[in-house]
Enzyme design. Sequence first.
Site, PDB file in Angstrom:
ATOM      1  N   HIS A 153      70.373  42.976 -31.232  1.00 25.61           N
ATOM      2  CA  HIS A 153      70.364  41.822 -30.552  1.00 25.61           C
ATOM      3  C   HIS A 153      69.204  41.154 -30.554  1.00 25.61           C
ATOM      4  O   HIS A 153      68.860  40.361 -29.362  1.00 25.61           O
ATOM      5  CB  HIS A 153      70.911  42.029 -29.103  1.00 25.61           C
ATOM      6  CG  HIS A 153      72.410  42.556 -28.925  1.00 25.61           C
ATOM      7  ND1 HIS A 153      73.503  41.839 -29.131  1.00 25.61           N
ATOM      8  CD2 HIS A 153      72.794  43.902 -28.739  1.00 25.61           C
ATOM      9  CE1 HIS A 153      74.426  42.666 -28.943  1.00 25.61           C
ATOM     10  NE2 HIS A 153      73.989  43.890 -28.834  1.00 25.61           N
ATOM     11  N   ASN A 226      80.274  41.862 -25.312  1.00 30.55           N
ATOM     12  CA  ASN A 226      80.178  41.257 -26.850  1.00 30.55           C
ATOM     13  C   ASN A 226      81.206  40.371 -26.702  1.00 30.55           C
ATOM     14  O   ASN A 226      82.280  40.090 -26.002  1.00 30.55           O
ATOM     15  CB  ASN A 226      80.530  42.297 -27.789  1.00 30.55           C
ATOM     16  CG  ASN A 226      79.041  43.273 -28.001  1.00 30.55           C
ATOM     17  OD1 ASN A 226      77.988  43.031 -27.852  1.00 30.55           O
ATOM     18  ND2 ASN A 226      79.461  44.513 -28.140  1.00 30.55           N
TER      19      ASN A 226
END
Length: 781
Positions: A153, A226
């Site tokens: 990320h 997510n």
Amino acid sequence: MKKTAPSHPAADTRPTPANDPGAAHRLAQQAADVEALAGSMPHNASKSSEYGRNTAIAPPAGQVLDRANALTSASTLSECNHSAKTGDGATSLDRARTDSSGQTLTTNQGVAVADNQSSLKAGLRGPTLLEDFILREKITHFDHERIPERVVHARGSAAHGYFEAYQPLTGLTRAAPFQEAGKITPVFVRFSTVAGERGSVDTARDVRGFAVKFYTDEGNWDLVGNNIPVFFIQDAMKFPDLVHAVKPEPHNGMPQAASAHDTFWDFASLMPETTHTLMWVMSDRGIPRSLRMMQGFGVHTFRLVNAAGESHFVKFHWTPRLGTHSLVWDEAVKIAGADADFHRRDLWDAIEAGEYPEWELGLQIFTEAQAESFSFDVLDATKLIPEELVPVTPVGRMVLNRNPDNFFAETEQVAFCTAHVVPGIDFSNDPLLAGRIHSYIDTQITRLGGANFHELPINAPLAPVHNNQRDGLHRQAIARGKVAYEPNSLAGGCPFQAGAAGFVSFPQPIDDDKLRGKPEKFADHYTQATLFYDSQTEVEKAHIVGGFRFELSKVTVPAIRERMLASLVNVSADMAAKIADGLGMKLPDAMPRASAKPAEPEVIISPALSLSARPGDGGIRTRKVAILVADGVLGASVGAVQAALSAAGAAACVVAPRLGPVRTADGTSVDGTGTLENSPPVLFDALVLPDGGDGVALLARYGQTLEFVTNQYRHGKTMLVIGASKALLGKAGIASELSSGLPDPGIVLASDDALVEGVAAFIAALGKHRHPARETDPPGV
């Protein structure tokens, strides 16, 4: 097959969209003010004073320009949108904001800097002196301006906003955001790709992070999820292996932000539990059109606990108001070259324009008894709960209405952690979640320089912080008193434990053996992957086949390709056969299953799993439309189309061979705001081709024009073709009918005399986002 449960309440009960109609005026005013400010400094008048002994001894002050207003030099026009976090409270971000307008340049110690152009030397041509503390401070700080990027990320973008509860949920949870109807909780949301490094591209095929930090009045709650409701692995023990496999291969550092390489598919083909998530990533979910147009999920099963200590399991769902939309692969890879910041720019520009993105939060709420009855295990992060089994109940909405003032201080330094929960939110025994609870805190300590990362302004809670934690790197709080332990009498017992008013873990009974392993239900790796594939439209299925075909074609070891195909046979033999055909391979036998006799699924098709289940309201707000022009077009029709698109909330860009005025056939004023060189077709949702024979003939001479038309057609975009510009379709080999003989719904032919009707039809067609009926594999145009 059960019916799909509704995913939102009736339209008349939903909140009105949050947007700012005055933002367009402020954008235009700021652009004009910035132009005027920059134009008032035609050159650097101080440059000549950098040379010679006299100016070295008595350097002049730097140039100062008067700005028109505060917004002229603002980071973001949305800075006027305040919340309890972004406002002027004791724990808000305003206390940390600085504004250098009209201020003298200083060192970090507040010492005014006389000369910021030259280092201190022994004579004008002599050596630089070690005593130059100003140079040393500036260079040293520069050398340390980067912090370690996130392992995963790393590439992200973020925004501030708020969450608004629809109704109190006190019967289910004591969590602060859900205690009363209309309650507002400030949030900060970070979206991200997973595999790529900080400087990678936005449109890589990947899972997207969707992390929400709620600044509640009882502490910070991080819902770290997510855009896909399931994950690759079942136990945190395998997380390092997964990431090592998907990251660039260690021997050569390639490929960047991509899973299409040997090590990832070697791992995936030997770990069949990855199959369900692979189906999602290879689908259109892996390449969203916009961060504003993708769902978010908490992934894991969590608990809601009410004031009486009663518990329910819960799954969290975010659904975008704009609908769920995606890119096609050819489009995604071209956007990566045209604008690596495509998603980041899209989110920023929408908020600056007052088009605030909005999501509805929905909960799947169920009991432990229900969970025990399912054919799958809710503690398995590779499984989802079909909405036919447990409907999604809408409980509130989230609006993002303010861009960060500083990317590093906010977006880069924000620290999310699944361990950040508040009273009323608790964990399940999901073994992947357990590892994340440890990993996120550990990561932030390394990235942000120590255990005091919670004191950074973006991470600081609104709730007051009182504990006996002291010292450590970068400590900012100055604790009063001499006591730093508990229990104590010297501070009157303070700070004292809250008792039942504080966070109390749910007392789940545990009576079992200590061992390493997984429950038997975890062994079913394919049933839900099949559910996902069978629930897609035919076009979406074709895209999944194309995704696997592309990825596996990049694998250089044939044995890995064959092993992965053998695994996919267990999902769908038909799908695997199509992939094998595209790879020029014989379809292998199915890979042996870890579970020879999986339980019969309750649901075999779930329409909610298709992107088409959430098309949005059919509007075109924030859609980007290119209008191609050249000298000789009819300007009046261009202006009419611009006005209609603007009224519908779309952003029209006039793309010409060059910037500036275009000489129209009818004398109407038209200015090119983009060029065929700097505004490629993949950056737009739709295309308008103008009328005017001379203009069309000139456009036809540019190779970029045919590329524009071809790419818009190939990617299923809507096109408005006015009058003479139909010739451009012919030159590009494009028919206005489908292969079936039916009219292409995405090509609107209009004459100048019937332009109003044509524009209306164009806007309606654009509201459908894309027209996949014209797709062929391989592309015919």
